[in-house]
Design a protein around this motif. Structure first.
Motif, PDB file in Angstrom:
ATOM      1  N   GLY A 160      34.364  18.192  37.816  1.00 53.52           N
ATOM      2  CA  GLY A 160      33.662  18.746  36.657  1.00 53.52           C
ATOM      3  C   GLY A 160      34.148  20.133  36.299  1.00 53.52           C
ATOM      4  O   GLY A 160      34.339  20.461  35.122  1.00 53.52           O
ATOM      5  N   LEU A 205      37.402  19.961  34.553  1.00 52.09           N
ATOM      6  CA  LEU A 205      37.222  19.544  33.164  1.00 52.09           C
ATOM      7  C   LEU A 205      36.828  20.721  32.277  1.00 52.09           C
ATOM      8  O   LEU A 205      37.330  20.859  31.154  1.00 52.09           O
ATOM      9  CB  LEU A 205      36.160  18.455  33.065  1.00 52.09           C
ATOM     10  N   GLU A 237      34.755  18.703  24.089  1.00 51.54           N
ATOM     11  CA  GLU A 237      34.219  17.526  24.785  1.00 51.54           C
ATOM     12  C   GLU A 237      34.442  17.616  26.293  1.00 51.54           C
ATOM     13  O   GLU A 237      33.546  17.267  27.074  1.00 51.54           O
ATOM     14  CB  GLU A 237      34.882  16.263  24.242  1.00 51.54           C
ATOM     15  N   ASP A 238      35.620  18.067  26.722  1.00 53.79           N
ATOM     16  CA  ASP A 238      35.885  18.184  28.157  1.00 53.79           C
ATOM     17  C   ASP A 238      34.898  19.130  28.825  1.00 53.79           C
ATOM     18  O   ASP A 238      34.463  18.903  29.959  1.00 53.79           O
ATOM     19  CB  ASP A 238      37.322  18.671  28.403  1.00 53.79           C
ATOM     20  N   ARG A 288      31.805  19.778  27.798  1.00 55.96           N
ATOM     21  CA  ARG A 288      30.493  19.119  27.862  1.00 55.96           C
ATOM     22  C   ARG A 288      30.462  18.093  28.991  1.00 55.96           C
ATOM     23  O   ARG A 288      29.505  18.028  29.763  1.00 55.96           O
ATOM     24  CB  ARG A 288      30.174  18.444  26.520  1.00 55.96           C
ATOM     25  N   ASN A 289      31.522  17.283  29.079  1.00 56.55           N
ATOM     26  CA  ASN A 289      31.574  16.279  30.145  1.00 56.55           C
ATOM     27  C   ASN A 289      31.640  16.934  31.523  1.00 56.55           C
ATOM     28  O   ASN A 289      31.018  16.458  32.483  1.00 56.55           O
ATOM     29  CB  ASN A 289      32.788  15.374  29.955  1.00 56.55           C
ATOM     30  N   LEU A 320      28.195  18.246  32.463  1.00 57.34           N
ATOM     31  CA  LEU A 320      27.326  17.148  32.874  1.00 57.34           C
ATOM     32  C   LEU A 320      27.682  16.678  34.289  1.00 57.34           C
ATOM     33  O   LEU A 320      26.795  16.417  35.111  1.00 57.34           O
ATOM     34  CB  LEU A 320      27.459  15.983  31.889  1.00 57.34           C
ATOM     35  N   THR A 321      28.982  16.613  34.571  1.00 58.11           N
ATOM     36  CA  THR A 321      29.427  16.189  35.900  1.00 58.11           C
ATOM     37  C   THR A 321      28.980  17.180  36.966  1.00 58.11           C
ATOM     38  O   THR A 321      28.551  16.795  38.061  1.00 58.11           O
ATOM     39  CB  THR A 321      30.962  16.041  35.927  1.00 58.11           C
TER      40      THR A 321
END
Length: 318
Positions: free
Chosen positions: A48, A51, A278-279, A281-282, A285-286
Motif C-alpha cells: 500500500g 502504491l 487512483e494509486d 487512493r488504493n 485503502l490497502t
C-alpha cells in the motif's frame, strides 16, 4: 457422593491429558493464525505504501474559459483555478513545458502535471496570462492555424506576447479543426497539410513548432505514420487519459480533458479522479486494511499466549 465424583473427574489423569491436547491444539491454531495475519498485514502495508508513492505524470486539457458555460468543454474561471489549487494541494508539481520531453525519458518519483489549452480561442489569452501571473505556471497552447487572426481566435501579437512574457509553449492543433481520420479518408495528404501548417506557425512564432494535438483526439496508426514520415513534429497529444509516467507513445501522449457534469462523455477518464490519484487512493485503502489485519494478528497472538500459559499450568498438574 456427587461432589466426590466431580472431584474425581477433575483430577482424572485421562481428562487432564484430553484437556492438554485441546489447549495445545488451540495454541498452535492461534499461533499459526497470528503469524499469518502478521505477515499479511506487513506485506499489505508495504504494498500500500508503495502504491501511494507511485509517480503520476498528468497532462490536463482545457478549451475555453467562460463565466457562463454553454458547452460541456467550457469551464468557469473559478472551477479552473480550483483544479490548479487542488493539484498543488495534492503535492503535484507543475511541469515547465520546456522540461516535459526530458521528464518523459527520465520520469521522477513525484506527482506532476502540465496544463494545455486547445484551439487558440480569444479567451485563451486571458486564461493563460492569469494562470502564469497567479500561480507562476507556464501553459501549452495548441493553436489551430486557421483560427489565428480570426474573430474567434487569438491574434498573432497575442500569441507572441504569451510566448515571450508568459513562457507559453506553442503547438499546432491542425490547420483546420476537422477530424484528421475523416480528412484522411477523403483523400487529404495529412502529412503535407500538417507540415505546411507547422511551418507557417513556426514562422509566426520565430521558433520551430515541434508539438501538436489531434483535433477531437482523432488519430490512428496511418495518421501517426504520416506525421512521423512527413513532418518535423516530435510529440502529438490525444484526449485519452492516462498516467504517462508509466507508459507513453510520442505520437499518442495521453491527456485528461475537462468535461462538464452534463457531458455525454463523462465515462472518459476524469481530471477529478486524479485528486488524489487512483494509486494513492488504493494504497491508502490497502494500508487501512493492513492495520486491521495487524490488530487481528495481535488478538490471535494474545489468545495464543493465554493457551500457552494454560499448557504450562496443566503440565504442572500432570
Amino acid at each position: 457422593m456427587s461432589s466426590q465424583k466431580t472431584t474425581n473427574s477433575q483430577t482424572d489423569p485421562n481428562n487432564s491429558v484430553k484437556r492438554l491436547k485441546i489447549v495445545k491444539r488451540n495454541f498452535v491454531l492461534m499461533a499459526v493464525e497470528s503469524v499469518i495475519l502478521f505477515i499479511v498485514s506487513i506485506s499489505a502495508f508495504v504494498y500500500g505504501y508503495k502504491l501511494t508513492q507511485n509517480p503520476m505524470m498528468a497532462v490536463l486539457l482545457f478549451h475555453a474559459e467562460t463565466d457562463m458555460p454553454q458547452q460541456s468543454w467550457e469551464i468557469p474561471q473559478q472551477k479552473l483555478d480550483s483544479y490548479i489549487e487542488s493539484f498543488l494541494a495534492n503535492k503535484y508539481e507543475p511541469i515547465n513545458p520546456t522540461d516535459f520531453e526530458n521528464q518523459l525519458t527520465k520520469p521522477t518519483n513525484k506527482r506532476s502535471f502540465m496544463i494545455t489549452f486547445d484551439d487558440g480561442f480569444a479567451c485563451n489569452y486571458e486564461s493563460i496570462k492569469r494562470i502564469y501571473s497567479k500561480y507562476g505556471i507556464k501553459s501549452v497552447l495548441f493553436m489551430v492555424e486557421d483560427f489565428l487572426d480570426k474573430p474567434e481566435g487569438l491574434t498573432s501579437s497575442q500569441l507572441l506576447d504569451l510566448q515571450k512574457n508568459c513562457g507559453t509553449f506553442i503547438g499546432l492543433h491542425g490547420k483546420t479543426h476537422e477530424n484528421l481520420i475523416e480528412r484522411l479518408a477523403s483523400g487529404t495528404d495529412i502529412g503535407k497539410e500538417l507540415e505546411d501548417a507547422r511551418t507557417n506557425l513556426s514562422r509566426i512564432c520565430g521558433k520551430p513548432i515541434k508539438w501538436m494535438s489531434y483535433p477531437y483526439g482523432a488519430n490512428n496508426e496511418e495518421i501517426q505514420k504520416a506525421i512521423a514520415e512527413k513532418t518535423a513534429i516530435d510529440l502529438a497529444f490525444t484526449i485519452e487519459g492516462g498516467n504517462i509516467a508509466l507508459t507513453h507513445k510520442n505520437l499518442a501522449i495521453n491527456r485528461y480533458m475537462y468535461m462538464g457534469a452534463d457531458s455525454p462523455n463523462r465515462n472518459d477518464p476524469l481530471i477529478d479522479n486524479l485528486l488524489p490519484p487512483e494509486d494513492y487512493r488504493n494504497g491508502s485503502l490497502t494500508i487501512t486494511m493492513s492495520i486491521m489485519f495487524f490488530f487481528f494478528a495481535i488478538s490471535r497472538a494474545l489468545l495464543a499466549l493465554k493457551f500457552y500459559k494454560a499448557i504450562a499450568i496443566l503440565n504442572i498438574k500432570l
